[in-house]
Scaffold this active site. Structure first.
Site, PDB file in Angstrom:
ATOM      1  N   THR A 187       0.838  -1.202   0.000  1.00  0.00           N
ATOM      2  CA  THR A 187       0.000   0.000   0.000  1.00  0.00           C
ATOM      3  C   THR A 187       0.872   1.251   0.000  1.00  0.00           C
ATOM      4  O   THR A 187       1.957   1.242   0.589  1.00  0.00           O
ATOM      5  CB  THR A 187      -0.890  -0.023   1.263  1.00  0.00           C
TER       6      THR A 187
ATOM      7  N   ASP B 213       6.235  -4.200  -1.490  1.00  0.00           N
ATOM      8  CA  ASP B 213       5.650  -3.055  -0.772  1.00  0.00           C
ATOM      9  C   ASP B 213       6.715  -1.979  -0.562  1.00  0.00           C
ATOM     10  O   ASP B 213       7.917  -2.241  -0.676  1.00  0.00           O
ATOM     11  CB  ASP B 213       5.102  -3.538   0.589  1.00  0.00           C
TER      12      ASP B 213
ATOM     13  N   ALA C 174       8.151   1.378   2.036  1.00  0.00           N
ATOM     14  CA  ALA C 174       8.476   1.533   3.454  1.00  0.00           C
ATOM     15  C   ALA C 174       8.618   3.019   3.743  1.00  0.00           C
ATOM     16  O   ALA C 174       8.859   3.822   2.833  1.00  0.00           O
ATOM     17  CB  ALA C 174       9.774   0.811   3.797  1.00  0.00           C
ATOM     18  N   ASP C 175       8.481   3.373   5.003  1.00  0.00           N
ATOM     19  CA  ASP C 175       8.705   4.766   5.410  1.00  0.00           C
ATOM     20  C   ASP C 175      10.166   4.988   5.770  1.00  0.00           C
ATOM     21  O   ASP C 175      10.710   6.061   5.523  1.00  0.00           O
ATOM     22  CB  ASP C 175       7.790   5.107   6.586  1.00  0.00           C
TER      23      ASP C 175
ATOM     24  N   LYS D 244       6.946   0.927   8.805  1.00  0.00           N
ATOM     25  CA  LYS D 244       5.889   0.999   7.812  1.00  0.00           C
ATOM     26  C   LYS D 244       4.599   1.464   8.499  1.00  0.00           C
ATOM     27  O   LYS D 244       4.517   1.483   9.710  1.00  0.00           O
ATOM     28  CB  LYS D 244       5.670  -0.380   7.164  1.00  0.00           C
TER      29      LYS D 244
ATOM     30  N   GLY E   6       0.804   4.867   5.564  1.00  0.00           N
ATOM     31  CA  GLY E   6      -0.508   4.861   4.903  1.00  0.00           C
ATOM     32  C   GLY E   6      -1.581   4.188   5.757  1.00  0.00           C
ATOM     33  O   GLY E   6      -2.724   4.053   5.323  1.00  0.00           O
TER      34      GLY E   6
ATOM     35  N   GLU F 125      -0.479  -5.317   6.006  1.00  0.00           N
ATOM     36  CA  GLU F 125       0.840  -5.461   5.371  1.00  0.00           C
ATOM     37  C   GLU F 125       1.667  -6.511   6.118  1.00  0.00           C
ATOM     38  O   GLU F 125       2.333  -7.349   5.500  1.00  0.00           O
ATOM     39  CB  GLU F 125       1.582  -4.120   5.385  1.00  0.00           C
TER      40      GLU F 125
END
Ligand code: 5RP
Length: 218
Positions: A27, A80, A82-83, A93, A96, A102
């Site tokens: 996401t 996916d 990642a932050d 993560k 969002g 996730e």
């Protein structure tokens, strides 16, 4: 190159990892670029399991079949964003808000491919506030527990997760031992999921840089 161009480049590179069967899809904006790349090859794989309602809608919008995780069992690959991510493949993560699904899809996948632009690679996790999904009635209790750990929790205003829960974004944590912290946050009653992905980190990082996409492995 802009950050979006870097995200697009890693999304394109991730196509090499798409299996013939069903793929797990994450996401966020980077995952969205990946979904758009998947649409270009949709005859080459069977479909996807989505880690959020938003991703499921985007996949369906492209005519890609979306399966429930319980229908399909183990997945070969999960892709996916990642932050934050370290060279040890530990991540934060949940920017969002999809961290719980996730983490579930990642747990069911043999390989986790993380897509990130170079701004996400850090030495120590924690500059990005750590998202923690909480059961609504436990919000204040969990927030007090976070303060005891040295964090400053802030309720993500006006946000409800796909699971009907709330998110506390915890600022100011200095996460020197992500595996230990993930484990201890999991013990707090009322915490559904914390955004540390360290016990099950990424297996491959595709890092977008102006010099090209770099591949790093655990
Ligand atoms: C969503 C996530 C995302 O992977 C993370 O927030 C990165 O997002 P983006 O690709 O938009 O930078 O964990 O819950």
């Amino acid at each position: 190159m802009t950050q979006d161009e870097l995200k697009q480049a890693v999304a394109r590179a991730a196509i090499d990892y798409v299996p013939q069967g069903i793929i797990g899809v994450g996401t966020g904006s980077t995952a969205n670029f990946f979904v758009d790349e998947l649409a270009k090859i949709k005859g080459r794989f069977d479909g996807a399991v989505a880690s959020s309602e938003a991703t499921a809608q985007r996949l369906k919008g492209h005519g890609i079949a979306v399966y429930e995780l319980n229908e399909v069992g183990e997945l070969e690959v999960y892709v996916d964003g990642a932050d934050e991510i370290t060279v040890n493949m530990h991540m934060i993560k949940g920017g969002g808000g999809a961290l719980t699904r996730e983490k579930i899809v990642a747990a069911c996948s043999r390989k986790f491919i993380c897509l990130a632009d170079k701004s996400k690679l850090v030495d120590v996790l924690g500059r990005f506030p750590l998202p923690v999904e909480v059961i609504p009635m436990a919000r204040s209790y969990v927030a007090r527990e976070m303060v005891k750990l040295g964090g400053q929790p802030r309720l993500r205003e006006g946000f409800v997760t796909d699971n009907g829960n709330l998110i506390l974004d915890v600022h100011g944590l200095n996460i020197m031992n992500p595996v230990e912290m993930e484990t201890s946050l999991n013990q707090i009653v009322g915490v559904v999921t914390n955004g540390l992905f360290a016990r099950r980190g990424a297996d491959v990082l595709l890092l977008g840089t102006p010099e090209g996409v770099k591949t790093m492995r655990a």
